[in-house]
Each structure stands twice: as C-alpha cells, then as structure tokens.
Design an enzyme around this catalytic site. Sequence first.
Site, PDB file in Angstrom:
ATOM      1  N   SER A 172       0.868  -1.181   0.000  1.00 18.15           N
ATOM      2  CA  SER A 172       0.000   0.000   0.000  1.00 18.15           C
ATOM      3  C   SER A 172       0.902   1.228   0.000  1.00 18.15           C
ATOM      4  O   SER A 172       2.103   1.130   0.304  1.00 18.15           O
ATOM      5  CB  SER A 172      -0.853  -0.020   1.263  1.00 18.15           C
ATOM      6  OG  SER A 172      -1.420   1.241   1.509  1.00 18.15           O
ATOM      7  N   TYR A 185      -2.353  -1.559  10.349  1.00 19.23           N
ATOM      8  CA  TYR A 185      -2.412  -1.704   8.883  1.00 19.23           C
ATOM      9  C   TYR A 185      -1.110  -1.212   8.242  1.00 19.23           C
ATOM     10  O   TYR A 185      -0.489  -1.929   7.438  1.00 19.23           O
ATOM     11  CB  TYR A 185      -3.603  -0.914   8.337  1.00 19.23           C
ATOM     12  CG  TYR A 185      -3.699  -0.993   6.826  1.00 19.23           C
ATOM     13  CD1 TYR A 185      -4.101  -2.171   6.200  1.00 19.23           C
ATOM     14  CD2 TYR A 185      -3.380   0.098   6.014  1.00 19.23           C
ATOM     15  CE1 TYR A 185      -4.183  -2.262   4.821  1.00 19.23           C
ATOM     16  CE2 TYR A 185      -3.457   0.015   4.636  1.00 19.23           C
ATOM     17  CZ  TYR A 185      -3.858  -1.164   4.048  1.00 19.23           C
ATOM     18  OH  TYR A 185      -3.922  -1.254   2.670  1.00 19.23           O
TER      19      TYR A 185
HETATM   20  N1  LIG Z   1      -8.745  -0.465  -1.527  1.00 19.82           N
HETATM   21  C1  LIG Z   1      -7.728   0.317  -1.225  1.00 19.82           C
HETATM   22  O1  LIG Z   1      -7.855   1.534  -1.141  1.00 19.82           O
HETATM   23  C2  LIG Z   1      -6.368  -0.288  -0.994  1.00 19.82           C
HETATM   24  C3  LIG Z   1      -5.266   0.578  -0.926  1.00 19.82           C
HETATM   25  C4  LIG Z   1      -4.009   0.026  -0.705  1.00 19.82           C
HETATM   26  C5  LIG Z   1      -3.865  -1.331  -0.570  1.00 19.82           C
HETATM   27  N2  LIG Z   1      -4.951  -2.134  -0.631  1.00 19.82           N
HETATM   28  C6  LIG Z   1      -4.735  -3.583  -0.448  1.00 19.82           C
HETATM   29  O2  LIG Z   1      -5.260  -4.263  -1.572  1.00 19.82           O
HETATM   30  C7  LIG Z   1      -5.679  -5.569  -1.169  1.00 19.82           C
HETATM   31  C8  LIG Z   1      -7.106  -5.796  -1.652  1.00 19.82           C
HETATM   32  O3  LIG Z   1      -7.920  -4.818  -1.071  1.00 19.82           O
HETATM   33  P1  LIG Z   1      -9.381  -4.477  -1.626  1.00 19.82           P
HETATM   34  O4  LIG Z   1      -9.636  -3.045  -1.334  1.00 19.82           O
HETATM   35  O5  LIG Z   1      -9.532  -4.984  -3.003  1.00 19.82           O
HETATM   36  O6  LIG Z   1     -10.252  -5.306  -0.578  1.00 19.82           O
HETATM   37  P2  LIG Z   1     -11.578  -6.159  -0.764  1.00 19.82           P
HETATM   38  O7  LIG Z   1     -12.415  -5.623  -1.859  1.00 19.82           O
HETATM   39  O8  LIG Z   1     -12.163  -6.267   0.604  1.00 19.82           O
HETATM   40  O9  LIG Z   1     -10.982  -7.548  -1.190  1.00 19.82           O
HETATM   41  C9  LIG Z   1     -10.229  -8.298  -0.300  1.00 19.82           C
HETATM   42  C10 LIG Z   1     -10.258  -9.716  -0.774  1.00 19.82           C
HETATM   43  O10 LIG Z   1      -9.595 -10.563   0.174  1.00 19.82           O
HETATM   44  C11 LIG Z   1     -10.489 -11.567   0.579  1.00 19.82           C
HETATM   45  N3  LIG Z   1     -10.280 -11.943   1.955  1.00 19.82           N
HETATM   46  C12 LIG Z   1     -10.490 -11.198   3.069  1.00 19.82           C
HETATM   47  N4  LIG Z   1     -10.197 -11.906   4.170  1.00 19.82           N
HETATM   48  C13 LIG Z   1      -9.778 -13.124   3.737  1.00 19.82           C
HETATM   49  C14 LIG Z   1      -9.359 -14.290   4.384  1.00 19.82           C
HETATM   50  N5  LIG Z   1      -9.293 -14.375   5.705  1.00 19.82           N
HETATM   51  N6  LIG Z   1      -9.014 -15.378   3.646  1.00 19.82           N
HETATM   52  C15 LIG Z   1      -9.102 -15.331   2.288  1.00 19.82           C
HETATM   53  N7  LIG Z   1      -9.488 -14.251   1.613  1.00 19.82           N
HETATM   54  C16 LIG Z   1      -9.837 -13.154   2.332  1.00 19.82           C
HETATM   55  C17 LIG Z   1     -11.856 -10.942   0.426  1.00 19.82           C
HETATM   56  O11 LIG Z   1     -12.889 -11.882   0.435  1.00 19.82           O
HETATM   57  P3  LIG Z   1     -14.367 -11.362   0.873  1.00 19.82           P
HETATM   58  O12 LIG Z   1     -15.067 -11.196  -0.442  1.00 19.82           O
HETATM   59  O13 LIG Z   1     -14.906 -12.407   1.731  1.00 19.82           O
HETATM   60  O14 LIG Z   1     -14.241 -10.086   1.644  1.00 19.82           O
HETATM   61  C18 LIG Z   1     -11.674 -10.249  -0.900  1.00 19.82           C
HETATM   62  O15 LIG Z   1     -11.719 -11.163  -1.959  1.00 19.82           O
HETATM   63  C19 LIG Z   1      -5.530  -5.628   0.336  1.00 19.82           C
HETATM   64  O16 LIG Z   1      -4.310  -6.259   0.654  1.00 19.82           O
HETATM   65  C20 LIG Z   1      -5.489  -4.163   0.735  1.00 19.82           C
HETATM   66  O17 LIG Z   1      -4.788  -3.946   1.929  1.00 19.82           O
HETATM   67  C21 LIG Z   1      -6.209  -1.650  -0.843  1.00 19.82           C
END
Ligand SMILES: NC(=O)c1ccc[n+]([C@@H]2O[C@H](COP(=O)([O-])OP(=O)(O)OC[C@H]3O[C@@H](n4cnc5c(N)ncnc54)[C@H](OP(=O)(O)O)[C@@H]3O)[C@@H](O)[C@H]2O)c1
Length: 326
Positions: A172, A185
């Site tokens: 991130s 985080y």
């Molecule tokens: N969005 C942002 O602004 C942002 C910015 C920087 C970095 N990131 C990073 O990008 C990555 C994805 O984020 P996102 O925003 O796309 O989040 P998201 O839409 O919540 O997707 C997260 C994914 O991980 C899965 N997941 C969560 N807990 C899990 C577990 N215990 N075991 C297996 N799978 C699990 C979720 O499944 P479910 O469908 O069940 O939730 C979902 O498929 C993360 O590492 C996050 O920290 C995001």
Amino acid sequence: MNQLNPDTKNSRKAIWSESIHVTADEFLADQPTADSYALVTGGSSGIGKAIARELARHGFNVLLVALPETGLEAVAESIRNEFGVKVDYLNCNLAVADGPEKVYHWCRLNYYAVNILVNNAGLGHLCSFESLSHDQIHYMMALNNEALVMLTHQFMHMLKNQPKSYVLNVGSLASFEPMPNKAIYAATKSFVYSFSWALRMELEDEGISVSCLCPSGVLTNQQVQQRTERISISKSFQMDAETVARKAVNCMLKGQFRIIPGWQNRFVYRLEQVLPEEAVKWLMKKLFKKLPPDTSLPGAHPHPLEIPTLPKDKHQSLVEEEALTG
Ligand SMILES: NC(=O)c1ccc[n+]([C@@H]2O[C@H](COP(=O)([O-])OP(=O)(O)OC[C@H]3O[C@@H](n4cnc5c(N)ncnc54)[C@H](OP(=O)(O)O)[C@@H]3O)[C@@H](O)[C@H]2O)c1
C-alpha cells in the site's frame, strides 16, 4: 522517510511514467504454458478480482482463493466465459494457521503449476490502536503478513520449477509511512514491502521476479469508501480497481519492483522521501488523527469469519505472565 529504496535508478523512469505497456511481441516471452496458472488470493472482489481478470485477459489460467460465501464461483464462471482461460477456485480462510497449506495442497492435488502468485488478500482499519480487540489485531496480522509469507514459502519450490515466475505482493502507499489510527495496517504493509524487497534480492538469479504493488485509495467496497471519505482524501488521488490492476500486471510482467499506480500517488511517495521527518509527521497527524471509530473490521464483516484466537493454554500463560509482571 528514506528507509527502503530499491532499484531506484531502474525504476525512476517507470515511477514517473504512466505509460508502461507490455506489447504483444514483448509479451510473447512471458506467454503462459497450457498448464501454468496465476494464483490470486482475495480474488472474489476489489483489486484481487480486477487483477485476476487482467491476467486472464493476457491469457493466463487463473486460480482464485477467497473466503466462503463470497461469490467466488460466479467470478470464476464469468472470467472463464469472457476470456476462455481455465479457472478454478478454492474457498479458504487464509487467516487461520493451515490456510496457506490448504491452498498449496489443493494445487498439488489438481496438478496446477503456479507460475504467478498474487498475494492480494488483506484487511485495513481506521481507528485507534487501543480500540482494536486482540482478535482483530491478530486477524489483520495473520492475513496481511503471516498468510502472505507462508503462502509464498509453500509455493517457492513450485515457482522455482517454472521457466519464469512472478510474485506480486500487495502492499500500500501506507507501506512507506507510519500512520496514526492505521497503526497496525501501515505496519503490516511496511512489512510486506520490506519482505518483498528482500525476497526480490534473494531470488533475482532464480528466474522469479518479485514485485510490490503499493496503491492508494481504491474504492473497492463500502468499508474502503467510508474510510476514504472520513480521511477526506482528494478525489483525484482515488483510482478504480481495473486501472490499478492493468498497471500492476503490466509492471509485474516487466519485472518492476515497486508499483505505485497514479502519478499523484508517485508524487506523494517522492515527496515523503524528501520532506523532513517532522513535516511528514505533521501531515500524517493532520490526515489520520482524531477520527470517529471504525465499524468495518471483522465482527462487523458481512461474511461469517473464523477469527483466529490464541490457543487457550497460550492465552492463559500470557494472562498469568501479565499478572506477574504487573
Ligand atoms: N482499496 C484500497 O484503497 C487499498 C489501498 C491500498 C492497498 N490495498 C490492499 O489491496 C488488497 C485488496 O484490497 P481491496 O480493497 O480490493 O479489498 P476487498 O475488496 O475487501 O478484497 C479483499 C479480498 O480478500 C479476501 N479476503 C479477506 N479476508 C480473507 C481471508 N481471511 N481469507 C481469504 N481471503 C480473504 C476478500 O474476500 P471477501 O469477499 O470475503 O471479503 C476479498 O476477496 C488488500 O491487501 C489491501 O490492503 C487496498
């Protein structure tokens, strides 16, 4: 904060340039073989789903891993139909101790040769450290760090056995700065960045390219949306998951290490490198301190989560230790 600064010279051009594209000719060198697969954790939604689609668009077979009841089957079906690649999925909680091992055994049982590993599943928060429960802290560290490390370790041998392999870890922009109200985080994402960089150095002669994707606000789900609104980050910093995924896959296949989508975010990253520490601290406090509590953590999660807890005996001994040391 100048703590980590890998391959600066090589990536400088890329850091400032939005227009990195892998042409079809260049891409031929990386053409997937019939049996090779890209494994994407957290492939049911958000950035993970977008990366899986982007990889499929490039012709890679895809394996998706996410929690049960997250619509993974439907996502797999739509990728299969749209891009004509092989797709399979596994419902698995990666935050429990044997999660990564289960994923590996599933691949071995099905003869899936993974040559791209995308460690994307992760979880964030926006609330004080004190207000987090032990389970929430443990869960975040288990998913964001332990699962990522253990899964990579499980697949190391398989990745080495392919002519060319890639590991894409999702960090991130928070990887580069400690942040109040995002203490766990930001620390977990800093770990991801540091680990990825070290691994890249270890594996550079082994045909495995390690990259770290460091996005900023990507409006992937309601919780992220709410959090982003509360931090009042300018809309021009926000990106959609598809743009982030396109950039991530192109740069990964080009062998770039640090992938920061969006020139605004690369500008922020550069600025943080040159600003005095006190100025960065002031900025972080201004942005992230004094915010109302977050309700988007496991517990408030829409899916039933098996939040890992310490084994009873270990927990008991910690309580006793605490009591003894006051
Ligand atoms: N969005 C942002 O602004 C942002 C910015 C920087 C970095 N990131 C990073 O990008 C990555 C994805 O984020 P996102 O925003 O796309 O989040 P998201 O839409 O919540 O997707 C997260 C994914 O991980 C899965 N997941 C969560 N807990 C899990 C577990 N215990 N075991 C297996 N799978 C699990 C979720 O499944 P479910 O469908 O069940 O939730 C979902 O498929 C993360 O590492 C996050 O920290 C995001």
